[in-house]
Design a protein around this motif. Structure first.
Motif, PDB file in Angstrom:
ATOM      1  N   GLY A   1      17.149   3.265  41.822  1.00 11.17           N
ATOM      2  CA  GLY A   1      15.778   3.046  41.370  1.00 11.17           C
ATOM      3  C   GLY A   1      14.720   3.331  42.415  1.00 11.17           C
ATOM      4  N   ALA A   2      15.155   3.775  43.627  1.00  8.89           N
ATOM      5  CA  ALA A   2      14.199   4.029  44.709  1.00  8.89           C
ATOM      6  C   ALA A   2      14.135   5.525  45.015  1.00  8.89           C
TER       7      ALA A   2
ATOM      8  N   CYS B   1      10.816  13.227  40.496  1.00 11.73           N
ATOM      9  CA  CYS B   1      11.170  11.860  40.919  1.00 11.73           C
ATOM     10  C   CYS B   1      10.006  10.882  40.718  1.00 11.73           C
ATOM     11  N   GLY B   2       8.831  11.425  40.408  1.00 11.22           N
ATOM     12  CA  GLY B   2       7.690  10.526  40.298  1.00 11.22           C
ATOM     13  C   GLY B   2       7.057  10.487  38.933  1.00 11.22           C
TER      14      GLY B   2
ATOM     15  N   SER C   1      18.980   9.587  36.241  1.00 13.85           N
ATOM     16  CA  SER C   1      19.787   8.745  37.136  1.00 13.85           C
ATOM     17  C   SER C   1      21.272   9.000  36.916  1.00 13.85           C
TER      18      SER C   1
ATOM     19  N   THR D   1      11.560   6.611  35.987  1.00 16.29           N
ATOM     20  CA  THR D   1      10.571   6.805  37.046  1.00 16.29           C
ATOM     21  C   THR D   1      11.034   5.961  38.229  1.00 16.29           C
ATOM     22  N   LEU D   2      11.191   6.581  39.368  1.00 16.73           N
ATOM     23  CA  LEU D   2      11.674   5.876  40.551  1.00 16.73           C
ATOM     24  C   LEU D   2      10.502   5.245  41.310  1.00 16.73           C
ATOM     25  N   GLN D   3      10.792   4.185  42.024  1.00 14.28           N
ATOM     26  CA  GLN D   3       9.763   3.506  42.816  1.00 14.28           C
ATOM     27  C   GLN D   3       9.790   4.042  44.243  1.00 14.28           C
ATOM     28  N   LEU D   4       8.629   4.498  44.711  1.00 11.57           N
ATOM     29  CA  LEU D   4       8.534   5.024  46.075  1.00 11.57           C
ATOM     30  C   LEU D   4       8.683   3.881  47.069  1.00 11.57           C
ATOM     31  N   LYS D   5       9.654   4.035  47.991  1.00  6.55           N
ATOM     32  CA  LYS D   5       9.938   2.969  48.972  1.00  6.55           C
ATOM     33  C   LYS D   5       9.834   3.543  50.390  1.00  6.55           C
TER      34      LYS D   5
ATOM     35  N   GLU E   1      17.239   7.864  44.953  1.00  7.46           N
ATOM     36  CA  GLU E   1      18.383   6.955  45.115  1.00  7.46           C
ATOM     37  C   GLU E   1      19.141   7.225  46.426  1.00  7.46           C
TER      38      GLU E   1
END
Length: 445
Positions: free
Chosen positions: A339-340, A309-310, A316, A323-327, A393
């Motif tokens: 996208g998270a 995931c990183g 997806s 590349t997902l954004q860490l939230k 996600e």
């Protein structure tokens, strides 16, 4: 037989039919003449009405002339049907209905009633034979309804064969609806068929909507459907798996009120209330974990725990590798957060009798604690306190539940399969996933 005798035989059959119709109307429309507070008396009242009806039928038959084989078969069928009005298996009804179909093999209603008797007896295969046989004589909605019902209960050790039975069950229920779109029982049984399909195909939300729509249609076209405890229980079960907990609790409570002698609805309601109570308590206390230990756990979180995931290897829903954004958990919006990815530590797990969903508490680096509910798991799968878990996600649910004077408020992330999770930097293998199954009430629907 003389013309006068034929007329008298017709009159007798008509009178018997009226008596049986009145008996079934008394049972099916019970709550139109009684309040829900009388629900505990319903089965006894129906039994007494049945005994009175059978006695009246015997009085009518006592003055009737000698009848033809066809009239005799009708008489046996109607008497058997009267005895079959209660939920219990009646050996006498079985004997009378068996004689009726031998005398008149094309008497479809006798086959349908005999199938119901076998169903109550627990002989599902014999019930299946009766309903299938009735359809060879005449296509009718009752046989289609009942065939849909028994197909889901046929014993099989083969998963693929069971799936075929469930699909066939949906087809038969659809045919019954097509024959009479104003028949509430057909819509109710279609709802049950979709319910089975939902659990047999990994809880597809579209199928759950089809089930809920069928139940709603049943209530719209047939006022008696609202008094069906099974409908309320089955719909509540669906609401529970969809995490509509308020509607689930209302449904279990309504089902229990309509059939107080049936322990299942009350048990399910209590089970869900205990789950919500324990869950909200554990979320508030972050698993009762001491602050120092929690800080130490959170301090050990690493970007490597994101796994695929990183690093751009996550695929997806659209099929693209991204590349997902860490939230932080606090920034999530209700619904799917495309996208998270969220990352946190497991601080508790909570299992129920049904084992599904597997529920655990996840605390992220900001210290916020959300519930994570994982579906379609094998029983051996789980996560341990201290594990690092990444959820791509995430699908956020915000719950505000009020029931019988109690409030439950919390946030959760729904995960349809453990295959979506990354635990301690590692994706979960296919051996972690299994389809959930649900048992329905073992009696005629």
């Amino acid at each position: 037989m003389m013309a006068d005798e034929e007329e008298e035989a017709k009159r007798v059959l008509q009178k018997l039919q009226e008596l049986v119709d009145q008996l079934y109307s008394f049972r099916d429309c019970y709550f139109e003449t009684h309040s829900v507070e009388d629900a505990a008396r319903k089965q006894q009242d129906v039994r007494e009405e049945m005994e009175k009806t059978v006695q009246q039928m015997e009085e009518v038959l006592g003055v009737s002339p000698e009848s033809s084989a066809q009239s005799k078969a009708q008489t046996l069928m109607l008497t058997g049907k009267a005895l079959n009005v209660t939920p219990e298996y009646s050996p006498k009804a079985e004997a009378l209905l068996s004689k009726a179909v031998k005398l008149e093999p094309e008497l479809v209603e006798a086959w349908n009633q005999l199938g119901e008797v076998y169903w109550k007896k627990g002989d599902v295969a014999a019930a299946h034979t009766c309903f299938s046989g009735a359809l060879t004589h005449c296509k009718n909605k009752v046989s289609l309804q009942n065939l849909s019902m028994v197909l889901r209960q046929l014993q099989t050790d083969n998963g693929e064969e069971h799936s075929r039975h469930v699909m066939d069950s949906v087809r038969q229920a659809k045919l019954a609806v097509q024959m009479d779109v104003l028949d509430g029982r057909s819509w109710y049984i279609l709802g049950n068929a979709y319910l089975s399909l939902y659990f047999n195909t990994g809880q597809n939300p579209k199928i759950s909507q089809q089930a809920l729509s069928a139940y709603a249609r049943a209530e719209k076209v047939d006022r008696k459907a609202s008094s069906n405890p099974d409908l309320h229980l089955n719909r509540a079960t669906l609401h529970k798996y969809e995490e509509n907990y308020g509607e689930a609790l209302e449904g279990f409570a309504r089902s229990g009120a309509l059939d107080p002698a049936w322990p299942e609805p009350q048990h399910r309601e209590q089970q869900l209330l205990e789950f919500l109570s324990k869950l909200t308590s554990l979320l508030e206390s972050k698993g009762k974990m001491k602050a120092k230990k929690l800080q130490s756990m959170l301090g050990s979180l690493r970007p490597s725990h994101l796994g695929p995931c990183g690093d751009g290897r996550y695929q997806s829903a659209s099929g693209q590798k991204v590349t997902l954004q860490l939230k932080p958990l606090s920034t999530l919006q209700p619904g799917v957060n495309s996208g998270a990815v969220v990352l946190g530590k497991v601080v508790f797990s909570l299992t129920t009798e049904e084992k599904v969903p597997f529920t655990f508490g996840l605390v992220d680096s900001d210290g916020l604690c959300y519930a994570v509910m994982v579906y379609n798991i094998v029983q051996s799968w789980g996560v341990l306190i201290g594990d690092s878990v990444a959820i791509p996600e995430p699908n956020l649910r915000i719950h505000q539940i009020q029931h019988k004077g109690k409030d439950y408020s919390f946030s959760s992330v729904r995960v349809e399969t453990p295959l979506l999770l990354v635990v301690n930097g590692k994706p979960q293998g296919s051996g972690s996933q299994a389809a959930a199954m649900v048992a329905s009430r073992p009696q005629c629907e």
